[in-house]
Motif scaffolding. Sequence first.
Motif, PDB file in Angstrom:
ATOM      1  N   MET A 100       0.876  -1.170   0.000  1.00  0.00           N
ATOM      2  CA  MET A 100       0.000   0.000   0.000  1.00  0.00           C
ATOM      3  C   MET A 100       0.913   1.220   0.000  1.00  0.00           C
ATOM      4  SD  MET A 100      -2.606  -1.340   2.933  1.00  0.00           S
ATOM      5  CE  MET A 100      -3.529   0.198   2.916  1.00  0.00           C
ATOM      6  N   LEU A 101       1.211   1.711  -1.209  1.00  0.00           N
ATOM      7  CA  LEU A 101       2.214   2.766  -1.334  1.00  0.00           C
ATOM      8  C   LEU A 101       1.593   4.156  -1.453  1.00  0.00           C
ATOM      9  CD1 LEU A 101       4.812   1.101  -3.724  1.00  0.00           C
ATOM     10  CD2 LEU A 101       4.661   1.015  -1.238  1.00  0.00           C
ATOM     11  N   GLU A 102       0.575   4.300  -2.261  1.00  0.00           N
ATOM     12  CA  GLU A 102      -0.037   5.607  -2.469  1.00  0.00           C
ATOM     13  C   GLU A 102      -1.546   5.456  -2.424  1.00  0.00           C
ATOM     14  OE1 GLU A 102       1.351   7.605  -5.966  1.00  0.00           O
ATOM     15  OE2 GLU A 102       3.428   6.966  -5.651  1.00  0.00           O
ATOM     16  N   LEU A 103      -2.202   6.437  -1.850  1.00  0.00           N
ATOM     17  CA  LEU A 103      -3.657   6.391  -1.720  1.00  0.00           C
ATOM     18  C   LEU A 103      -4.302   6.361  -3.103  1.00  0.00           C
ATOM     19  CD1 LEU A 103      -5.879   6.427   0.403  1.00  0.00           C
ATOM     20  CD2 LEU A 103      -5.975   8.898   0.169  1.00  0.00           C
ATOM     21  N   GLY A 104      -5.128   5.340  -3.329  1.00  0.00           N
ATOM     22  CA  GLY A 104      -5.830   5.253  -4.604  1.00  0.00           C
ATOM     23  C   GLY A 104      -5.007   4.703  -5.745  1.00  0.00           C
ATOM     24  N   LEU A 105      -3.764   4.291  -5.476  1.00  0.00           N
ATOM     25  CA  LEU A 105      -2.911   3.769  -6.538  1.00  0.00           C
ATOM     26  C   LEU A 105      -3.528   2.500  -7.123  1.00  0.00           C
ATOM     27  CD1 LEU A 105      -0.166   4.081  -8.007  1.00  0.00           C
ATOM     28  CD2 LEU A 105       0.801   2.521  -6.312  1.00  0.00           C
ATOM     29  N   GLY A 106      -3.768   2.505  -8.433  1.00  0.00           N
ATOM     30  CA  GLY A 106      -4.354   1.337  -9.091  1.00  0.00           C
ATOM     31  C   GLY A 106      -5.871   1.320  -9.079  1.00  0.00           C
ATOM     32  N   PHE A 107      -6.493   2.275  -8.399  1.00  0.00           N
ATOM     33  CA  PHE A 107      -7.950   2.356  -8.369  1.00  0.00           C
ATOM     34  C   PHE A 107      -8.449   3.253  -9.504  1.00  0.00           C
ATOM     35  CE2 PHE A 107      -8.558   1.482  -3.525  1.00  0.00           C
ATOM     36  CZ  PHE A 107      -8.348   0.146  -3.769  1.00  0.00           C
ATOM     37  N   ASN A 108      -9.645   2.957  -9.982  1.00  0.00           N
ATOM     38  CA  ASN A 108     -10.299   3.788 -11.003  1.00  0.00           C
ATOM     39  C   ASN A 108     -11.378   4.620 -10.322  1.00  0.00           C
ATOM     40  OD1 ASN A 108     -12.058   4.761 -13.098  1.00  0.00           O
ATOM     41  ND2 ASN A 108     -11.233   3.202 -14.464  1.00  0.00           N
ATOM     42  N   PRO A 109     -11.311   5.954 -10.402  1.00  0.00           N
ATOM     43  CA  PRO A 109     -12.289   6.792  -9.686  1.00  0.00           C
ATOM     44  C   PRO A 109     -13.723   6.609 -10.150  1.00  0.00           C
ATOM     45  CG  PRO A 109     -10.958   8.106 -11.191  1.00  0.00           C
ATOM     46  CD  PRO A 109     -10.323   6.756 -11.132  1.00  0.00           C
ATOM     47  N   GLU A 110     -13.922   6.077 -11.373  1.00  0.00           N
ATOM     48  CA  GLU A 110     -15.281   5.888 -11.886  1.00  0.00           C
ATOM     49  C   GLU A 110     -15.851   4.524 -11.508  1.00  0.00           C
ATOM     50  OE1 GLU A 110     -16.951   8.356 -13.134  1.00  0.00           O
ATOM     51  OE2 GLU A 110     -15.171   9.619 -12.971  1.00  0.00           O
ATOM     52  N   PHE A 111     -15.001   3.617 -11.048  1.00  0.00           N
ATOM     53  CA  PHE A 111     -15.475   2.305 -10.624  1.00  0.00           C
ATOM     54  C   PHE A 111     -16.012   2.374  -9.199  1.00  0.00           C
ATOM     55  CE2 PHE A 111     -12.644  -0.584 -13.500  1.00  0.00           C
ATOM     56  CZ  PHE A 111     -13.239  -0.014 -14.619  1.00  0.00           C
ATOM     57  N   THR A 112     -16.937   1.476  -8.887  1.00  0.00           N
ATOM     58  CA  THR A 112     -17.431   1.391  -7.513  1.00  0.00           C
ATOM     59  C   THR A 112     -16.360   0.746  -6.625  1.00  0.00           C
ATOM     60  OG1 THR A 112     -18.378  -0.820  -7.796  1.00  0.00           O
ATOM     61  CG2 THR A 112     -19.773   1.075  -8.380  1.00  0.00           C
ATOM     62  N   GLY A 113     -16.600   0.786  -5.322  1.00  0.00           N
ATOM     63  CA  GLY A 113     -15.671   0.145  -4.405  1.00  0.00           C
ATOM     64  C   GLY A 113     -15.544  -1.336  -4.696  1.00  0.00           C
ATOM     65  N   ARG A 114     -16.674  -1.991  -4.971  1.00  0.00           N
ATOM     66  CA  ARG A 114     -16.656  -3.425  -5.276  1.00  0.00           C
ATOM     67  C   ARG A 114     -15.855  -3.702  -6.554  1.00  0.00           C
ATOM     68  NH1 ARG A 114     -19.755  -7.458  -3.469  1.00  0.00           N
ATOM     69  NH2 ARG A 114     -21.245  -5.977  -2.549  1.00  0.00           N
ATOM     70  N   GLN A 115     -16.094  -2.895  -7.604  1.00  0.00           N
ATOM     71  CA  GLN A 115     -15.380  -3.084  -8.867  1.00  0.00           C
ATOM     72  C   GLN A 115     -13.880  -2.853  -8.686  1.00  0.00           C
ATOM     73  OE1 GLN A 115     -17.694  -0.224 -11.082  1.00  0.00           O
ATOM     74  NE2 GLN A 115     -18.846  -1.809 -12.160  1.00  0.00           N
ATOM     75  N   ASN A 116     -13.526  -1.841  -7.899  1.00  0.00           N
ATOM     76  CA  ASN A 116     -12.107  -1.574  -7.645  1.00  0.00           C
ATOM     77  C   ASN A 116     -11.478  -2.702  -6.838  1.00  0.00           C
ATOM     78  OD1 ASN A 116     -10.904   1.019  -8.660  1.00  0.00           O
ATOM     79  ND2 ASN A 116     -12.786   1.855  -7.783  1.00  0.00           N
ATOM     80  N   ALA A 117     -12.254  -3.285  -5.917  1.00  0.00           N
ATOM     81  CA  ALA A 117     -11.729  -4.400  -5.128  1.00  0.00           C
ATOM     82  C   ALA A 117     -11.435  -5.595  -6.028  1.00  0.00           C
ATOM     83  CB  ALA A 117     -12.731  -4.771  -4.038  1.00  0.00           C
ATOM     84  N   TYR A 118     -12.331  -5.868  -6.989  1.00  0.00           N
ATOM     85  CA  TYR A 118     -12.082  -6.962  -7.935  1.00  0.00           C
ATOM     86  C   TYR A 118     -10.865  -6.662  -8.807  1.00  0.00           C
ATOM     87  CZ  TYR A 118     -16.177  -9.941  -7.163  1.00  0.00           C
ATOM     88  OH  TYR A 118     -17.074 -10.838  -6.623  1.00  0.00           O
TER      89      TYR A 118
END
Length: 428
Positions: A100-118
């Motif tokens: 866990m290096l940077e907040l939101g690293l690898g996450f898509n802001p348009e995806f839901t939390g569930r989609q980002n978790a997958y």
Amino acid sequence: MSSHDSSTPSKTILQVNGVGKCYTKFDSSFVRLMHWAGFSSNAKTEYWANRDIHFSVQSGQAVAIIGQNGAGKSTLLKMITGTVRPTVGTIAVSGTISAMLELGLGFNPEFTGRQNAYMAGGLMGLSQKQLDALMPEIEAFAEIGDFFEMPLRVYSSGMQARLAFAVATAVRPDVLIVDEILSVGDSYFQHRSFDRIKQFKEQGTSIILVTHGMSDVRAICDHVILIDKGQILKQGAPDEVVDYYNAMIAQKENEKLNIEQKRDEQGWLKTRSGSGTAVVTKLVLQDAKTEEEVAAAQVGQALNLVCEVLVNGEIPELVLGMMMRDKQGSVIWGSNTFHTKAVQTDLETGDRLRYTLPFECRLGPGSYSVTTALTRGESHLDQNFEWSDNLLVFDVINVDKNIFIGSQWLPNAFAVTLDKSHTKTVSN
């Protein structure tokens, strides 16, 4: 570096040998192109973010990497995770890494939390079937409610941290790397996160923690690495390196100061720094009634902490600070004369001061230390005259109180009432 348990065989899970990262800046795009084509040029400047880094981490060991902003900590972590390649040196990892290096690293802001978790779980190498099974636990641990089905762009930074940590720790990795991300969460979630980190450590996961929270370092870590200007300045036991780092910060904020460290026969590390313009000449614990010196205080005993100070130069404003810590380095209490409105002013060479702090000993049985600080202002960053870690060490024993556990004594007994007014129903 020793493992977390000398009775348990450990293996080297991470080996960093002579690692360095150099970033090159070219004077123009043409010079950069020529460099890529294999032509040498002097029209460039080099910046080494890290240089000559050597250390290893054993299975089940928690290692903290500390240092000021810009010291090179994040670059080092990126090289360990493989997102940045070292210019020189080698890094060998045995096992899986979750970082866990940077907040939101690898996450898509348009995806839901569930989609980002997958998506993030897939990048970690987890299969769809594994993620389907893990998703209820991820959702439960994140505790973000209906937001789990909402786009990430509506999340607060704390909610993003919850989701990121829940995904990163859904499966226990061989190495868990956490870089400051938990500092944006609320205290409740930080507590739960550190509980999980401790559980992972006990189960054999190696922890690499980057944080400015020195209390977390003392509580969790077995070994600390201090990085300054891209290089390892000091590494060793948590109390030794943390105390040195605190003294180093004061040194950078003030004029050139001396830093001295030594460990006494009881294992307490004593670190002293400062200009010496004012120094503590005596620090003793006394019985409040007899004024006799006390080495082992009793629970509930009335005590005086007496500190004598010598002034070695002109000081317009002098503040005395004191801090008590337990054997694990956790702060039990701390304050200073700035907050108690007892600042001394216009002092001259040769002046002597005597401070007396009366208190009732409500500490639990154990060993404690007192740290003193002589400064000009509220903190040691404003003219550190003298900072002395663990200058006084004393024990607390329970002689005549009811048996209790913990670091604090509550001078109360249980009051019990029994209600026998109820009636019994007898069946015929």
